[in-house]
Design a protein around this motif. Structure first.
Motif, mmCIF file in Angstrom:
data_model
loop_
_atom_site.group_PDB
_atom_site.id
_atom_site.type_symbol
_atom_site.label_atom_id
_atom_site.label_comp_id
_atom_site.label_asym_id
_atom_site.label_seq_id
_atom_site.Cartn_x
_atom_site.Cartn_y
_atom_site.Cartn_z
ATOM 1 N N ASP A 188 -5.684 2.188 -0.136
ATOM 2 C CA ASP A 188 -6.617 2.192 0.995
ATOM 3 C C ASP A 188 -7.058 0.768 1.351
ATOM 4 O O ASP A 188 -7.104 0.389 2.525
ATOM 5 C CB ASP A 188 -7.865 3.020 0.654
ATOM 6 N N ALA A 189 -7.405 0.002 0.311
ATOM 7 C CA ALA A 189 -7.943 -1.341 0.552
ATOM 8 C C ALA A 189 -6.858 -2.291 1.051
ATOM 9 O O ALA A 189 -7.109 -3.117 1.936
ATOM 10 C CB ALA A 189 -8.594 -1.879 -0.722
ATOM 11 N N LEU A 236 -4.215 -1.505 2.816
ATOM 12 C CA LEU A 236 -3.959 -1.131 4.205
ATOM 13 C C LEU A 236 -5.057 -1.690 5.115
ATOM 14 O O LEU A 236 -4.783 -2.298 6.150
ATOM 15 C CB LEU A 236 -3.891 0.397 4.318
ATOM 16 N N THR A 237 -6.306 -1.485 4.723
ATOM 17 C CA THR A 237 -7.431 -1.935 5.546
ATOM 18 C C THR A 237 -7.454 -3.453 5.672
ATOM 19 O O THR A 237 -7.599 -4.002 6.775
ATOM 20 C CB THR A 237 -8.751 -1.470 4.922
ATOM 21 N N GLU A 238 -7.302 -4.141 4.532
ATOM 22 C CA GLU A 238 -7.367 -5.607 4.544
ATOM 23 C C GLU A 238 -6.209 -6.206 5.335
ATOM 24 O O GLU A 238 -6.333 -7.311 5.878
ATOM 25 C CB GLU A 238 -7.369 -6.150 3.112
ATOM 26 N N TYR A 255 0.840 -1.208 0.000
ATOM 27 C CA TYR A 255 0.000 0.000 0.000
ATOM 28 C C TYR A 255 0.868 1.248 0.000
ATOM 29 O O TYR A 255 0.608 2.209 -0.732
ATOM 30 C CB TYR A 255 -0.973 -0.010 1.188
ATOM 31 N N PHE A 279 -5.206 -5.304 8.180
ATOM 32 C CA PHE A 279 -5.670 -5.470 9.562
ATOM 33 C C PHE A 279 -6.675 -6.610 9.675
ATOM 34 O O PHE A 279 -6.689 -7.333 10.665
ATOM 35 C CB PHE A 279 -6.228 -4.150 10.086
ATOM 36 N N ALA A 280 -7.500 -6.772 8.638
ATOM 37 C CA ALA A 280 -8.439 -7.904 8.637
ATOM 38 C C ALA A 280 -7.665 -9.222 8.607
ATOM 39 O O ALA A 280 -7.991 -10.169 9.330
ATOM 40 C CB ALA A 280 -9.392 -7.800 7.446
#
Lengths: 292, 292
Positions: A115-116, A118-120, A79, A122-123
């Motif tokens: 963005d995605a 980075l977010t994923e 990312y 954490f998932a």
């Protein structure tokens, strides 16, 4: 007891872990998922994932236990590259020998891909089967290392520094945030997963700190010494962009000497571990001699 | 037993929680931190934070327990607005009655502000004093709702849909991801924190789903019925940008009727809760009558 390891095998393992944990290309929205996979797969040194596995190896942890964390940290790294390459940032066309995401797709997609990813990340980290109290500490460590006083903050300082003369201290502060924080996080999250004690955490952090600096000094040297084809990204761009670098501040010989000092700091930190740390030592060697 | 509550007090509480959990303006790198605070503080409806507190209230949870989660979800929302407003995305100059971040600062800073708000949101959530097994579930819920099949995916579909005629189903799929996913996450993370059982989780999810749709239909109506000064953002821009909306697909009366249907769905979902759910009911009312 010495155990076998292979840095190349860990890098390949990281690629597989990424492939498994990234959204599938055929899942909707497909163009976004394809662009995320383009950004994260197919190349890269996998330094951060390799550090996760190597730290686990030193602490006696099996790599299977660390796959989700290895994938997560490489997604965060990917990312950061996608966003750093954007026209409003470094405006780069080439990355890992291929067009950057905003060139291969478009700018809006590149913003969303970052963005995605980075977010994923954490998932994916949350999917790890580690004890939850360690997982919360690991996710917090990843977030702080990537956040406004870590990687994002380093990039902000980097952008503000273009065309400026930085002191060596200011340059080091920038790199400690921009690349150092995530490299330290790679070692630290594996150390938390592997239940390292306080003395081990401190030694590993000193190791990672020296490694991060060595990595950046070598990066600055390669930008001068190498060509774009070998690097897989635009060579000579630091100088062209008037960016502060170790070479600009210390000269070629000064930068090389500072790189050797980091090698000594790495050795000293690893001696304090009182474990077979040959895997982490090998990464230190590789960082100093790599050609891209 | 009915307990007192105030939506305005919860919105103010969210503002305080944000102020406390955001990096301080005087911490380095200052310009980034100032821009993050500019983006996240000083306005906004605080719908998502209010949903966190209201869901907690319905389940008997004190708001102090939910401050970190309320701040985290508003930081994720703020990041999404900053990136959506970028020139490569919606290219908007006005947000909450003030210049957007890339206008007030610059584009590179706006990209980093979004990245840092998103990242710090996970750090803030991890600071919550909830039991770690619930916290891991909460962080995973936030990440999935914001990720490539949630909010990021919705924005990707939205960008691809400009100038296209969408079916009602495709429009709803987009909104369920783009705004609905984070609204559902707001309710869900508070429900996990409050130890809701399976039936309660399902009823709350149906409530949040209808509320998210109602919110979007009302947004489309306001874009037509209101002016920029009242909205605090550019009015009439959906039509100007040739964006698919409920009004474009169903007409004014059709959209108003669909909004009323969501109100009924909200009531039905809340009845299944068998608790005093007046706080969540009040949010449903507010969403339908709001003027901005």
């Amino acid at each position: 007891m010495k155990t076998e390891f292979s840095l190349a095998a860990w890098a390949a393992r990281a690629e597989q872990a990424l492939d498994q944990h990234l959204p599938k290309a055929e899942a909707e929205p497909r163009r976004l998922h394809q662009a995320m996979r383009y950004a994260a797969l197919g190349g890269g040194k996998r330094l951060r994932a390799t550090l996760v596995y190597a730290t686990g190896h030193v602490l006696g942890d099996a790599p299977e236990r660390l796959d989700a964390l290895a994938a997560a940290i490489e997604m965060i790294h990917a990312y950061s590259l996608v966003h750093d390459d954007l026209p409003a940032m470094d405006n780069d066309d080439l990355r890992r020998g291929r067009p950057t995401v905003h060139r291969a797709f478009d700018e809006a997609t590149a913003i969303l891909v970052g963005d995605a990813l980075l977010t994923e990340a954490f998932a994916v980290a949350c999917r790890s089967a580690l004890p939850t109290e360690r997982l919360v500490e690991i996710v917090g460590t990843l977030a702080r290392a990537s956040g406004s006083i870590g990687m994002c903050g380093g990039q902000a300082i980097d952008i503000a520094a273009v065309g400026q003369t930085l002191s060596l201290m200011a340059l080091e502060d920038m790199h400690r945030r921009k690349t150092g924080a995530l490299i330290r996080a790679a070692v630290r999250i594996a150390a938390i997963a592997g239940n390292a004690d306080g003395a081990e955490l401190a030694a590993l952090d000193d190791y990672a700190n020296a490694l991060g600096l060595a990595f950046q000094i070598k990066d600055d040297l390669l930008d001068v010494e190498s060509d774009s084809a070998t690097l897989g990204k635009t060579a000579g761009k630091d100088d062209a962009a008037n960016k502060p670098t170790y070479v600009a501040l210390l000269g070629l010989e000064g930068a090389r000497s500072k790189l050797r000092l980091q090698g000594e700091a790495i050795d000293q930190a690893l001696q304090r571990l009182q474990r077979d740390s040959s895997a982490l030592h090998a990464i230190g060697q590789w960082v100093a001699v790599r050609q891209h």
